[in-house]
Design a protein around this motif. Structure first.
Motif, mmCIF file in Angstrom:
data_model
loop_
_atom_site.group_PDB
_atom_site.id
_atom_site.type_symbol
_atom_site.label_atom_id
_atom_site.label_comp_id
_atom_site.label_asym_id
_atom_site.label_seq_id
_atom_site.Cartn_x
_atom_site.Cartn_y
_atom_site.Cartn_z
ATOM 1 N N HIS A 1 38.221 -31.901 9.635
ATOM 2 C CA HIS A 1 39.579 -31.569 9.216
ATOM 3 C C HIS A 1 40.436 -31.207 10.426
ATOM 4 C CE1 HIS A 1 37.632 -27.427 8.710
ATOM 5 N NE2 HIS A 1 38.513 -27.249 9.666
ATOM 6 N N PRO B 1 50.604 -26.051 2.796
ATOM 7 C CA PRO B 1 49.503 -26.899 3.248
ATOM 8 C C PRO B 1 50.002 -28.174 3.941
ATOM 9 C CG PRO B 1 49.084 -26.127 1.023
ATOM 10 C CD PRO B 1 50.522 -25.799 1.350
ATOM 11 N N ARG C 1 45.190 -30.116 4.760
ATOM 12 C CA ARG C 1 44.613 -28.893 5.320
ATOM 13 C C ARG C 1 45.355 -27.676 4.787
ATOM 14 N NH1 ARG C 1 42.188 -26.071 9.602
ATOM 15 N NH2 ARG C 1 41.163 -24.559 8.227
ATOM 16 N N VAL C 2 44.592 -26.676 4.314
ATOM 17 C CA VAL C 2 45.150 -25.387 3.925
ATOM 18 C C VAL C 2 44.838 -24.436 5.075
ATOM 19 C CG1 VAL C 2 45.102 -23.508 2.252
ATOM 20 C CG2 VAL C 2 44.848 -25.880 1.471
ATOM 21 N N TRP C 3 45.827 -24.133 5.876
ATOM 22 C CA TRP C 3 45.600 -23.310 7.062
ATOM 23 C C TRP C 3 45.080 -21.934 6.666
ATOM 24 C CZ3 TRP C 3 45.681 -26.738 10.681
ATOM 25 C CH2 TRP C 3 46.636 -27.745 10.697
ATOM 26 N N THR C 4 44.107 -21.438 7.407
ATOM 27 C CA THR C 4 43.531 -20.125 7.111
ATOM 28 C C THR C 4 44.473 -19.013 7.573
ATOM 29 O OG1 THR C 4 42.396 -19.947 9.244
ATOM 30 C CG2 THR C 4 41.213 -21.060 7.439
ATOM 31 N N VAL D 1 46.240 -26.257 -4.354
ATOM 32 C CA VAL D 1 45.169 -25.845 -3.448
ATOM 33 C C VAL D 1 43.895 -25.656 -4.257
ATOM 34 C CG1 VAL D 1 44.376 -23.970 -1.938
ATOM 35 C CG2 VAL D 1 46.724 -24.805 -1.770
ATOM 36 N N HIS E 1 39.600 -22.389 -1.200
ATOM 37 C CA HIS E 1 40.715 -22.255 -0.255
ATOM 38 C C HIS E 1 41.873 -21.518 -0.929
ATOM 39 C CE1 HIS E 1 38.484 -25.009 2.262
ATOM 40 N NE2 HIS E 1 38.354 -25.796 1.211
ATOM 41 N N GLN E 2 42.648 -20.810 -0.129
ATOM 42 C CA GLN E 2 43.756 -20.017 -0.653
ATOM 43 C C GLN E 2 45.005 -20.254 0.179
ATOM 44 O OE1 GLN E 2 42.285 -15.967 -0.495
ATOM 45 N NE2 GLN E 2 41.486 -16.075 -2.568
ATOM 46 N N HIS E 3 46.103 -20.493 -0.526
ATOM 47 C CA HIS E 3 47.376 -20.607 0.180
ATOM 48 C C HIS E 3 47.874 -19.223 0.551
ATOM 49 C CE1 HIS E 3 51.429 -21.694 1.308
ATOM 50 N NE2 HIS E 3 51.879 -20.790 0.458
ATOM 51 N N GLU F 1 41.831 -29.967 1.282
ATOM 52 C CA GLU F 1 41.656 -28.616 0.747
ATOM 53 C C GLU F 1 42.810 -28.276 -0.200
ATOM 54 O OE1 GLU F 1 39.598 -27.116 4.939
ATOM 55 O OE2 GLU F 1 41.670 -26.580 4.471
#
Length: 389
Positions: free
Chosen positions: A145, A170, A176-179, A207, A211-213, A320
């Motif tokens: 990713h 995202p 990609r769902v950025w952390t 999402v 994974h969490q936005h 994600e």
């Protein structure tokens, strides 16, 4: 509850996704798996709300109802622990128009704006159309990713005197769902150099667990001082045609500057159908969204398994979030045009050419899986018939 397997004919409905194909490619019977809208009926409560409004029969000027503000505040607080005051919320016809307003409000002609590569192509288009200097930072692929190259970003921010970063969170097209850690690192970098962040969060509701936005404003209270959030219900609930989005701005100076450009260009005038649809979606669309996410996840898994089994040379980036899949055709050694032509002329399938998202997208294609599984399976079989071994 609606069945997402149901096929709704969309040809001859003035659909960009379906009806612009002939003019674009001069070819009939192409299967569209490209433009980022869904082939699903909107939630019934939204349809009912629009029908009720239509039946009253008078379509004059309207104001923003207080109930819409409350619906937005409740949605953001419930799903993302994002606290918004009514005064933080502005409206716009769309996220892309909002990007144009932000560029004009916070930068001057010739100043530098940074975007990632690859990324949603209107970012670059808006920067160049407004006579700003486009600066790109290539995303790296790590463990299948995208990740940001913070070293490269910092070098370019310093060397090019970057004034603004347009962030896709995202990420489109990579899903990609950025952390939290990635976003904080990005935010600290922009804070260090006085870079304003425009965070496009239109895919926030699409999402997949675990994974969490995380909205950029929720990472650190200080981040709201140099950033604005762009989002909408339209992507989540398939409402692109109603032309409405929200802009969340907590810094009074940033808000004043944004509103000044809106007022000068009438970019604050919203179609009343947008107000009605957004309120209904946020008030009554939770169950529909839950079923949508389940169905999209199944389509993503189906596509992943199909490609691994039948087209192992096509590497896939598992999203994600979003309903978009980033497919890597580079092992075939085709130019972007040759790859697109092969899919169009031989497979009869329309995907988005990765090259439009930046140099890093050459050799990739973007696949939209937000359609009935029968449609998706047909598209994948068509691709298999040409690229399979």
């Amino acid at each position: 509850m609606q069945s997402f397997d149901q096929i709704f004919p969309r040809k001859n409905t003035n659909s960009v996704k379906w009806d612009s194909i002939k003019a674009t490619y001069n070819k009939e019977d192409l299967l569209p798996l490209w433009v980022a809208d869904m082939d699903f009926m909107a939630p019934q409560p939204v349809i009912d709300a629009l029908a009720t409004y239509t039946r009253q029969g008078i379509f004059g000027y309207s104001v923003v109802p207080e109930t819409l503000y409350q619906a937005i505040q409740d949605w953001e607080k419930t799903h993302y622990n994002y606290q918004l005051a009514k005064e933080d919320i502005l409206f716009s016809p769309g996220v892309v128009p909002s990007i144009g307003v932000a560029i004009q409000a916070y930068t001057k002609a010739g100043e530098s704006v940074l975007i990632h590569d690859p990324v949603y192509h209107p970012f670059a288009n808006m920067v160049k159309a407004n006579q700003r200097n486009l600066v790109t930072s290539s995303l790296k692929i790590k463990d299948g990713h995208f990740v940001m190259d913070l070293v490269d970003m910092e070098e370019k921010i310093k060397d090019q005197h970057v004034k603004m970063l347009i962030l896709c969170n995202p990420h489109n097209p990579g899903g990609r769902v950025w952390t939290k850690e990635e976003l904080i690192a990005c935010g600290r970098l922009c804070q260090k150099y006085g870079v304003i962040v425009i965070s496009d969060e239109i895919h926030q509701d699409l999402v997949f667990a675990p994974h969490q936005h995380r909205s950029f404003h929720t990472l650190d209270p200080e981040f709201a001082e140099f950033s604005i959030i762009l989002t909408a219900a339209t992507k989540t609930f398939n409402l692109a045609a109603v032309k409405i989005s929200m802009v969340y701005i907590k810094n009074p100076a940033l808000k004043k500057a944004f509103q000044a450009v809106q007022n000068a260009t009438e970019q604050n005038t919203i179609n009343t159908f947008g107000y009605v649809a957004t309120e209904a979606a946020y008030q009554k669309g939770k169950a529909w969204r839950k079923e949508l996410l389940r169905y999209l996840a199944e389509n993503i898994t189906f596509t992943q398994n199909f490609l691994q089994t039948h087209l192992p040379k096509v590497n896939v980036m598992i999203p994600e979030g979003t309903y978009l899949m980033w497919l890597d055709f580079r092992t075939y050694g085709l130019s972007p045009k040759a790859l697109e032509d092969k899919l169009i002329q031989e497979a009869g399938v329309v995907l988005n050419n990765g090259a439009i998202f930046g140099e890093g997208g050459r050799g990739f294609m973007r696949l939209n899986v937000a359609c009935p599984k029968e449609t998706l399976a047909e598209g994948l079989e068509r691709i298999r018939g040409v690229f399979g071994e």
